[in-house]
Design an enzyme around this catalytic site. Structure first.
Site, PDB file in Angstrom:
ATOM      1  N   ARG A 222      60.485  14.655  36.697  1.00 14.99           N
ATOM      2  CA  ARG A 222      60.056  16.059  36.655  1.00 14.99           C
ATOM      3  C   ARG A 222      58.914  16.296  37.633  1.00 14.99           C
ATOM      4  NH1 ARG A 222      55.122  15.830  35.032  1.00 14.99           N
ATOM      5  NH2 ARG A 222      54.472  14.322  33.454  1.00 14.99           N
TER       6      ARG A 222
ATOM      7  N   GLU B 206      52.143  16.093  37.359  1.00  7.19           N
ATOM      8  CA  GLU B 206      51.353  14.865  37.405  1.00  7.19           C
ATOM      9  C   GLU B 206      51.426  14.151  36.052  1.00  7.19           C
ATOM     10  OE1 GLU B 206      47.714  15.441  39.773  1.00  7.19           O
ATOM     11  OE2 GLU B 206      48.430  17.475  40.156  1.00  7.19           O
TER      12      GLU B 206
ATOM     13  N   THR C 253      50.944  13.605  32.107  1.00  5.95           N
ATOM     14  CA  THR C 253      50.801  14.386  30.893  1.00  5.95           C
ATOM     15  C   THR C 253      50.961  13.476  29.688  1.00  5.95           C
ATOM     16  OG1 THR C 253      51.428  16.455  29.791  1.00  5.95           O
ATOM     17  CG2 THR C 253      53.216  15.072  30.592  1.00  5.95           C
TER      18      THR C 253
ATOM     19  N   ALA D  39      52.014  22.718  28.592  1.00  3.37           N
ATOM     20  CA  ALA D  39      52.331  22.132  29.896  1.00  3.37           C
ATOM     21  C   ALA D  39      53.785  22.425  30.247  1.00  3.37           C
ATOM     22  CB  ALA D  39      52.087  20.623  29.866  1.00  3.37           C
ATOM     23  N   LEU D  40      54.075  22.479  31.547  1.00  7.49           N
ATOM     24  CA  LEU D  40      55.433  22.685  32.036  1.00  7.49           C
ATOM     25  C   LEU D  40      55.740  21.658  33.112  1.00  7.49           C
ATOM     26  CD1 LEU D  40      54.419  25.743  31.206  1.00  7.49           C
ATOM     27  CD2 LEU D  40      56.509  26.405  32.364  1.00  7.49           C
TER      28      LEU D  40
ATOM     29  N   GLY E  49      61.103  20.428  30.739  1.00 11.82           N
ATOM     30  CA  GLY E  49      60.838  21.762  30.197  1.00 11.82           C
ATOM     31  C   GLY E  49      59.380  22.018  29.915  1.00 11.82           C
ATOM     32  N   LEU E  50      59.026  22.166  28.630  1.00  8.13           N
ATOM     33  CA  LEU E  50      57.668  22.589  28.277  1.00  8.13           C
ATOM     34  C   LEU E  50      57.208  21.878  27.010  1.00  8.13           C
ATOM     35  CD1 LEU E  50      57.752  24.772  25.637  1.00  8.13           C
ATOM     36  CD2 LEU E  50      58.947  26.107  27.388  1.00  8.13           C
TER      37      LEU E  50
ATOM     38  N   CYS F 128      47.490  16.572  34.115  1.00  5.72           N
ATOM     39  CA  CYS F 128      47.970  17.365  35.251  1.00  5.72           C
ATOM     40  C   CYS F 128      47.014  17.309  36.438  1.00  5.72           C
ATOM     41  CB  CYS F 128      48.238  18.805  34.833  1.00  5.72           C
ATOM     42  SG  CYS F 128      49.480  18.937  33.545  1.00  5.72           S
TER      43      CYS F 128
END
Length: 238
Positions: free
Chosen positions: A86, A89, A91, A166-167, A179-180, A197
């Protein structure tokens, strides 16, 4: 993109099947989740499966997106670390955080990555708004943010802000995955093993940290309503 535009920009074309909505109980291993997303994305791209939103919680772990900088992994031995395709950075994922893996065929909707990311942000913002939390976008920072006027101002004199969602997405043959994530009630101390991030000046918060003792099932309900506003109808997966 204006809110009224988002109400229709990412809806599926007329006649498309509703998006399947799946909620997993317990903690789902990250590698298992990625393998399932890969499988579903291939089926959707081949026209053999309907689009899918999959809600999970993970055991404590860190993931590194395609832009991750090694120096932002402060405690590499604290939790398992997974490289992932993805965007973004480092997460954190863990119990108390709702992760929504969104697998949509943008060929059936709108082949516009920026519009898609804006639509995901809008889903989060509307979910938070239904609980009287004002989530906001920032042009220079990915994710959804909340202002914290009760905290000390930042070194530049601006109001303190914390990240609540976060996304990170990836596309394959115009089908989205990853996704999120929304922080409902995770252990916020677990975020200290990374620079989330890649942004060190701001903090991380959750709905419970903001004084909302909500249950995950309630957040799921509101998330689904917001998703349907932006992307169209869903149907509970078997």
């Amino acid at each position: 993109m204006l809110r009224t535009e988002l109400d229709h920009a990412m809806h599926a074309r007329e006649g498309a099947n509703p998006v399947r909505w799946r909620v997993s109980d317990g903690l789902v291993g990250y590698e298992d989740a990625v393998a399932e997303m890969e499988r579903q994305v291939a089926l959707i791209a081949d026209g053999k499966a309907d689009e899918l939103v999959w809600l999970v919680e993970h055991p404590p772990l860190y993931t590194a997106g395609t832009s991750a900088d090694a120096k932002d992994l402060i405690e590499p031995n604290r939790f398992p670390v997974f490289a992932t395709g993805r965007g973004g950075e480092y997460t954190y994922h863990g119990p108390g955080q709702r992760v929504a893996y969104v697998m949509l065929d943008l060929k059936r909707r709108r082949q516009d990555v920026r519009a898609y990311v804006a639509a995901l942000e809008e889903v989060v913002i509307r979910t938070l708004d239904s609980m009287n939390v004002k989530g906001e976008r920032r042009e220079d920072r990915v994710g959804v943010w909340v202002r914290r006027p009760e905290k000390p101002v930042l070194p530049d004199g601006t109001m303190s802000e914390d990240k609540i969602a976060a996304l990170g997405i990836r596309l394959r043959r115009w089908v989205s995955f990853h996704g999120l994530s929304i922080n409902v009630d995770p252990d916020l101390g677990h975020f200290t093993g990374i620079v989330p991030c890649g942004i060190s000046a701001y903090g991380v918060t959750s709905l419970v940290d903001l004084g909302l003792p909500v249950m995950m099932a309630d957040v799921d309900m509101r998330l689904r309503e917001a998703f349907e506003d932006v992307f169209g109808p869903t149907v509970q997966d078997c």
